[in-house]
Design an enzyme around this catalytic site. Structure first.
Site, PDB file in Angstrom:
ATOM      1  N   THR A  87     -41.467 -24.601 -30.943  1.00 16.91           N
ATOM      2  CA  THR A  87     -40.055 -24.398 -31.269  1.00 16.91           C
ATOM      3  C   THR A  87     -39.882 -24.245 -32.778  1.00 16.91           C
ATOM      4  OG1 THR A  87     -39.605 -26.779 -31.401  1.00 16.91           O
ATOM      5  CG2 THR A  87     -39.297 -25.720 -29.268  1.00 16.91           C
ATOM      6  N   ASP A 114     -37.131 -37.382 -26.300  1.00 15.23           N
ATOM      7  CA  ASP A 114     -35.999 -37.134 -25.419  1.00 15.23           C
ATOM      8  C   ASP A 114     -35.178 -35.930 -25.868  1.00 15.23           C
ATOM      9  OD1 ASP A 114     -36.487 -39.249 -23.623  1.00 15.23           O
ATOM     10  OD2 ASP A 114     -35.646 -40.684 -25.032  1.00 15.23           O
ATOM     11  N   GLY A 152     -38.398 -41.202 -29.443  1.00 13.99           N
ATOM     12  CA  GLY A 152     -37.971 -42.003 -28.306  1.00 13.99           C
ATOM     13  C   GLY A 152     -38.341 -41.326 -27.011  1.00 13.99           C
TER      14      GLY A 152
END
Length: 358
Positions: A87, A114, A152
């Site tokens: 990305t 996440d 996370g």
């Protein structure tokens, strides 16, 4: 047009500098790989797209990915066509996912935290509907996969997955699928937004908004974000409607958490009864909390034993609508740690919306 470079037998790498994905209004384009096959080919091998956020966790995600890449190649390279997509910035994973599904990928695997998973999940939908393959000979749906490598990994905690990349690769190798629920958020803009983990409103959403400014501090960013959010915070009266019922007035609301899964904020078990297989969302409403309440009750919030505390309510729901009674428009909302603006919003569950590699 997306270019792919061969990286060993059965392995294809798409470098960020050579990847250009179409916008939603452009005509469909077929990838032209430099190598033996791509995820649009007629190969009998499984076509897997790994979406990597190399900047996640202050660059740790990219470094970890490079370390596990040889093992992934040796474990899956003979059985699968492996496509790596790096990305380049926010929302890029959404575009990559939609393109991969339309080109008939067997699975799209989020590599990161996440935030990356959240973008990939949103890539499974477009204009309020699931994205589907445009390949004439497609006989399967694209599954969602996850290799948690970020700041996370709260969704992985709900499924009791260890923080072990090799174990995650083994799950991908087995390819076992299970349908999971997805949450959807709609508002006045009419643009739907999807989440796999937890959506939250007011103080916790404001804390998440500020935490994004402290990402360089790693997991400490959640603590710093919460401290920042408490400065000048005021509890607010909200109007809430459950399951298309009557509007109810909830006074002095501190935060509302709507869970499709159990954890958020780096390991806080805020919606302890939520599961992405239930067909429902768990709604936890905290009222009239002050900063010292969070300090004294923090352990219970983290271990999921807070539902019996005074001023905390919980219920299961198919949908929930929320409005700010004051009309000032300053009540924050986020999902999976991504800020989505302000109330009013409606949040609903889409039972069994996505197949996930488990």
């Amino acid at each position: 047009m997306m270019m792919m470079e061969a990286f060993g037998r059965g392995m294809h790498v798409a470098a960020a500098s050579t990847m250009v994905f179409r916008s939603e209004l452009q005509p469909m384009m077929t990838p032209e790989p430099v190598g033996s096959s791509s995820f649009s080919s007629s190969s009998r091998q499984r076509d897997l797209v790994f979406i990597v956020n190399p900047r996640g966790c202050n660059g740790k995600t990219g470094r970890q990915w490079r370390k596990i890449l040889p093992y992934l190649q040796s474990r899956l390279g003979k059985e699968c066509n492996i496509l790596e997509s790096i990305t380049s910035g926010p929302c890029h994973a959404i575009d990559i996912t939609r393109e991969a599904i339309r080109e008939g990928a067997d699975a799209v695997v989020a590599v990161g935290g996440d935030g990356t998973l959240h973008e990939v999940v949103n890539g499974f939908f477009w204009a309020g509907k699931p994205v589907t393959s445009q390949m004439k000979d497609s006989t399967h749906s694209t599954a969602l996969g996850l290799i948690p490598l970020g700041t996370g990994s709260d969704f992985a905690r709900t499924l009791h997955w260890k923080d072990d990349p090799r174990e995650a690769i083994e799950r991908v190798a087995r390819g076992l699928r299970s349908r999971i629920d997805i949450g959807v958020i709609s508002g006045e803009s009419c643009e739907n937004h999807y989440f796999i983990n937890v959506a939250d409103i007011h103080l916790s959403a404001k804390a998440g908004f500020y935490a994004s400014r402290y990402k360089s501090f790693g997991k400490l960013c959640y603590v710093l974000g919460a401290l920042h959010a408490f400065m000048g915070h005021q509890n607010q009266d909200l109007r809430i409607k459950f399951n298309e019922g009557e509007w109810e007035t909830w006074p002095q609301v501190t935060t509302v958490c709507i869970g499709n899964a159990k954890y958020f904020g780096g390991g806080m078990k805020i919606t302890p009864n939520a599961t992405p297989y239930s067909g429902n969302l768990e709604v936890v409403i905290v009222q009239n909390f002050k900063w010292h309440d969070f300090t004294l009750k923090l352990q219970k919030l983290y271990n999921g034993t807070h539902l019996s505390l005074e001023n905390i309510s919980a219920r299961s729901a198919l949908s929930i609508e929320l409005e700010d009674i004051s009309g000032n428009g300053g009540i924050h909302i986020q999902s999976d740690g991504e800020h989505l603006g302000f109330l009013p919003k409606k949040i609903s569950v889409l039972p069994g919306a996505i197949e996930m590699i488990c």
